[in-house]
Scaffold this motif. Structure first.
Motif, short mmCIF file in Angstrom:
data_model
loop_
_atom_site.label_atom_id
_atom_site.label_comp_id
_atom_site.label_asym_id
_atom_site.label_seq_id
_atom_site.Cartn_x
_atom_site.Cartn_y
_atom_site.Cartn_z
N ILE A 1 5.10 -42.81 32.81
CA ILE A 1 4.33 -41.70 33.48
C ILE A 1 5.35 -42.61 34.35
CG2 ILE A 1 2.66 -41.64 34.44
CD1 ILE A 1 0.92 -41.76 33.03
N ALA A 2 5.58 -43.67 34.75
CA ALA A 2 6.90 -44.39 35.95
C ALA A 2 6.09 -45.47 35.40
CB ALA A 2 5.34 -43.73 37.08
N GLY A 3 8.12 -46.09 35.94
CA GLY A 3 7.73 -47.32 35.89
C GLY A 3 8.52 -48.06 34.15
N PHE B 1 -7.08 -46.66 29.96
CA PHE B 1 -5.72 -46.68 29.96
C PHE B 1 -4.79 -45.21 29.59
CE2 PHE B 1 -7.67 -47.39 25.77
CZ PHE B 1 -7.25 -46.62 24.85
N ASP B 2 -4.49 -45.00 29.87
CA ASP B 2 -3.30 -43.27 29.12
C ASP B 2 -2.95 -44.24 28.03
OD1 ASP B 2 -3.31 -42.65 31.97
OD2 ASP B 2 -1.91 -43.87 32.42
N LEU B 3 -2.86 -43.18 27.21
CA LEU B 3 -2.12 -43.21 25.81
C LEU B 3 -0.98 -41.56 25.54
CD1 LEU B 3 -3.05 -43.20 22.37
CD2 LEU B 3 -4.50 -41.97 22.99
N HIS C 1 -5.02 -39.70 29.51
CA HIS C 1 -6.03 -40.46 29.72
C HIS C 1 -7.14 -40.39 29.23
CE1 HIS C 1 -7.59 -43.50 33.11
NE2 HIS C 1 -8.47 -42.70 33.37
N VAL C 2 -7.97 -42.24 28.55
CA VAL C 2 -8.79 -42.45 27.95
C VAL C 2 -9.87 -43.17 29.14
CG1 VAL C 2 -9.18 -43.76 25.86
CG2 VAL C 2 -7.00 -42.75 25.60
N LEU C 3 -11.01 -43.17 28.88
CA LEU C 3 -11.69 -44.11 29.33
C LEU C 3 -13.02 -44.34 28.60
CD1 LEU C 3 -12.63 -44.69 32.74
CD2 LEU C 3 -13.85 -42.49 32.69
N ILE C 4 -13.17 -45.22 28.26
CA ILE C 4 -14.65 -45.70 27.00
C ILE C 4 -15.32 -47.05 27.92
CG2 ILE C 4 -14.71 -46.94 25.41
CD1 ILE C 4 -12.14 -46.01 24.44
N PRO C 5 -17.01 -46.17 27.59
CA PRO C 5 -17.62 -47.33 28.75
C PRO C 5 -18.07 -48.04 27.12
CG PRO C 5 -18.59 -45.00 28.69
CD PRO C 5 -17.07 -44.69 27.63
N ILE C 6 -17.44 -49.22 28.21
CA ILE C 6 -18.28 -50.83 27.24
C ILE C 6 -19.59 -50.44 26.72
CG2 ILE C 6 -18.34 -53.00 27.93
CD1 ILE C 6 -15.33 -52.30 27.82
N ASN C 7 -20.20 -50.08 27.53
CA ASN C 7 -21.89 -49.97 26.33
C ASN C 7 -21.95 -49.78 25.11
OD1 ASN C 7 -23.28 -51.44 28.05
ND2 ASN C 7 -24.29 -49.44 29.08
N ASP C 8 -21.05 -48.75 25.05
CA ASP C 8 -20.61 -47.70 24.13
C ASP C 8 -20.03 -48.61 22.24
OD1 ASP C 8 -21.61 -45.60 24.76
OD2 ASP C 8 -19.57 -45.19 24.34
N ASP D 1 -0.85 -48.05 32.12
CA ASP D 1 -2.39 -48.83 32.78
C ASP D 1 -3.70 -48.91 32.46
OD1 ASP D 1 -0.82 -48.21 35.64
OD2 ASP D 1 -1.25 -46.21 35.22
N ILE D 2 -3.82 -50.04 31.76
CA ILE D 2 -4.76 -50.51 31.11
C ILE D 2 -5.54 -51.74 32.30
CG2 ILE D 2 -5.80 -52.06 29.04
CD1 ILE D 2 -2.90 -50.98 27.91
N GLN D 3 -6.41 -50.83 32.80
CA GLN D 3 -7.30 -51.48 33.81
C GLN D 3 -9.05 -51.67 32.84
OE1 GLN D 3 -7.51 -48.79 36.00
NE2 GLN D 3 -5.47 -49.48 37.36
N LEU D 4 -9.51 -52.99 33.73
CA LEU D 4 -11.33 -52.61 33.81
C LEU D 4 -11.79 -52.63 34.47
CD1 LEU D 4 -11.19 -56.64 31.05
CD2 LEU D 4 -12.06 -54.21 30.46
N LEU D 5 -13.03 -51.20 34.43
CA LEU D 5 -13.94 -51.36 35.81
C LEU D 5 -15.18 -51.61 36.05
CD1 LEU D 5 -12.48 -47.29 35.77
CD2 LEU D 5 -11.52 -49.16 36.72
#
Length: 512
Positions: A377-379, A410-412, A467-474, A502-506
């Motif tokens: 995407i960039a970089g 993260f982005d995939l 863009h991927v978004l996963i709840p840790i509770n799952d 862009d792998i991140q924990l929220l």
């Protein structure tokens, strides 16, 4: 239904799947609450190819006798009766399956094959007797051998010499109702069937009533077969993918032009129709519903995935109702967070940050580039080549507690959304899982399917950043003290190349 077998199919391919503490957890917390009173401990052994005469068990990382002993003992402790069954898979023959065994055999090869098969099956009959297994399978889905009446009678007699309980054999429905062609049903105690390739309708989007009507002639013929041989009928494995169109039979999953769109309602309707079509028939004495696994690839949340499992889906509540158990709560997607309002922990953006590390597939660093610039995407972005069942592991520093976070994002990017399945001879959707590992085993009971769930911003497309978004509770409750690795695993039937960025924990924003 006092004498009716209320069963669950419970499969393991690899060593330690049945004998780790998370398998025990699955039996107690996932299988038992379905209302099941029986379990099919189903393991797999290898043959080299469809003309090979030696069956190999407990090698090449397959299930061992120790694994089977552990699972049987735990099941009995939980009050479950046990059916023990093995399937044959090929080591070096991707163009055939067990139903092809026997194709082109001459008499000499037939005798050698049955000699080898008898050696293998009687060895496990001895084990079944030792463990007080309640029912034992002498074979399943060996369609190309089933016309050998005398040979199979000899197999049944040899098993009875070693095992004191009831025995069963189970053909599937590839190409038709194969159970109708068997002439030696009187040599076993029950007629087992795997009916998932039977059509339930001749048109799209059928109602439950239409599927019951379509199935009625199939059940009528089974009833006649049961009466002819004075043997009850047991559905020893029943599992459907939850994709649209499965009422045409499980072969749809492997179709060249299949649209892998999740349809949980049709999935539930299929099971309801099958149960209604068989209910009330004097011949029908049992059902083993699949696919349940010991907290591995098919124990996945959320339920709107395309796998053959019923866990957490409306279809499971069809089973629970039939078995007299309480319904499973309906899964509700959590509301997506606003990252601007969250405490963000960066794992990767252009480089690995905050002391996070990684392990490439098979520790082969040639399969991975952590700062490639061709597809980004960039970089920079990560590229990794994953063979089937290989994974990329991302390791947190000792100071990071993943369980404190609420989301992983993260982005995939994938170069293709389908891969060629050599075994089935057609294309198969790309399937990627995210798994949390703690020590040797999974840290949580569940995996998250990245590529066919609401975790994606839109259905998986080739050559497109998602863009991927996963709840840790799952991932379910934490069953180990820590998360040692976050794994992205390829469970597609062939190699895939993926890109990550862009792998991140929220975490929830701290209150001021």
């Amino acid at each position: 239904m006092e004498d009716f077998i209320q069963g669950v199919w419970y499969g393991g391919y690899f060593q330690k799947q049945f004998s780790n503490p998370y398998s025990d957890w699955t039996l107690e917390n996932i299988v038992k609450p379905t209302g099941a009173n029986w379990i099919d401990i189903h393991f797999f052994c290898y043959v080299d190819n469809y003309r090979a005469t030696e069956v190999l068990c407990g090698t090449n990382n397959t299930t061992t006798k120790s694994d089977i002993r552990h699972a049987v003992n735990i099941a009995h402790e939980l009050g479950l009766r046990v059916f023990m069954e093995a399937g044959l898979v090929f080591l070096n023959d991707p163009n055939h399956w067990s139903g092809d065994i026997g194709r082109g055999f001459g008499e000499e090869l037939w005798e050698a094959w049955f000699d080898g098969y008898e050696t293998y099956i009687t060895e496990y009959a001895v084990l079944a007797n030792e463990l007080n297994v309640d029912m034992f399978s002498i074979g399943q889905e060996l369609n190309g051998t089933q016309h050998r009446d005398e040979n199979w009678r000899e197999i049944a007699a040899a098993v009875r010499e070693e095992y004191d309980g009831p025995i069963v054999y189970s053909p599937d429905a590839t190409g038709g109702e194969n159970w109708l062609e068997i002439t030696w049903w009187d040599a076993v105690d029950s007629i087992g069937i795997h009916p998932y390739d039977i059509r339930l309708s001749d048109h799209a989007n059928p109602t439950v009533e239409e599927m019951v009507e379509y199935l009625t002639p199939v059940v009528d013929r089974l009833e006649t077969l049961s009466q002819e041989f004075d043997r009850p009928v047991i559905i020893t494995e029943l599992a459907y993918s939850s994709i649209d169109g499965m009422s045409a039979g499980s072969w749809v999953y492997y179709g060249t032009n299949t649209n892998y769109e999740v349809d949980l309602q049709e999935h539930a309707d299929i099971y309801e129709a099958l149960i209604k079509a068989f209910s009330g028939r004097a011949s029908w004495k049992g059902l083993f519903l699949g696919d349940y696994f010991p907290t591995n690839n098919n124990l996945i949340t959320p339920p709107n995935n395309i796998f053959f499992s019923t866990y957490g889906k409306p279809a499971e509540n069809v089973l629970r109702s039939f078995y007299g158990a309480e319904p499973q709560p309906v899964w509700i997607a959590p509301e997506s967070p606003d990252a601007r309002e969250m405490d963000i922990h960066v794992i990767y953006d252009d480089y690995f940050r905050n002391d996070w590390g990684y392990w490439p597939p098979d520790n082969n660093f040639d399969l991975m580039d952590i700062c490639q610039t061709d597809t980004v995407i960039a970089g920079n972005a990560i590229s990794v080549v994953l063979d089937r069942y290989q994974d990329l592991r991302i390791s947190p520093p000792e100071t990071a507690d993943v369980s404190e976070y609420q989301w992983i994002t993260f982005d995939l990017y994938t170069e293709s959304n389908k891969v060629w399945d050599q075994t089935q001879g057609n294309y198969h959707p790309v399937n990627l899982l995210m798994v949390l590992f703690g020590g040797y085993y999974q840290a949580t009971p569940f995996s998250a399917e990245i590529t066919a769930t609401p975790y994606l911003d839109e259905p998986l497309m080739a050559g497109h950043w998602h863009h991927v978004l996963i709840p840790i509770n799952d991932f379910g409750p934490m069953l180990s003290l820590s998360v040692n690795d976050i794994s992205i695993r390829n469970i597609s039937p062939n190699t895939v190349k993926i890109y990550l960025d862009d792998i991140q924990l929220l975490k929830e924003k701290p209150t001021e």
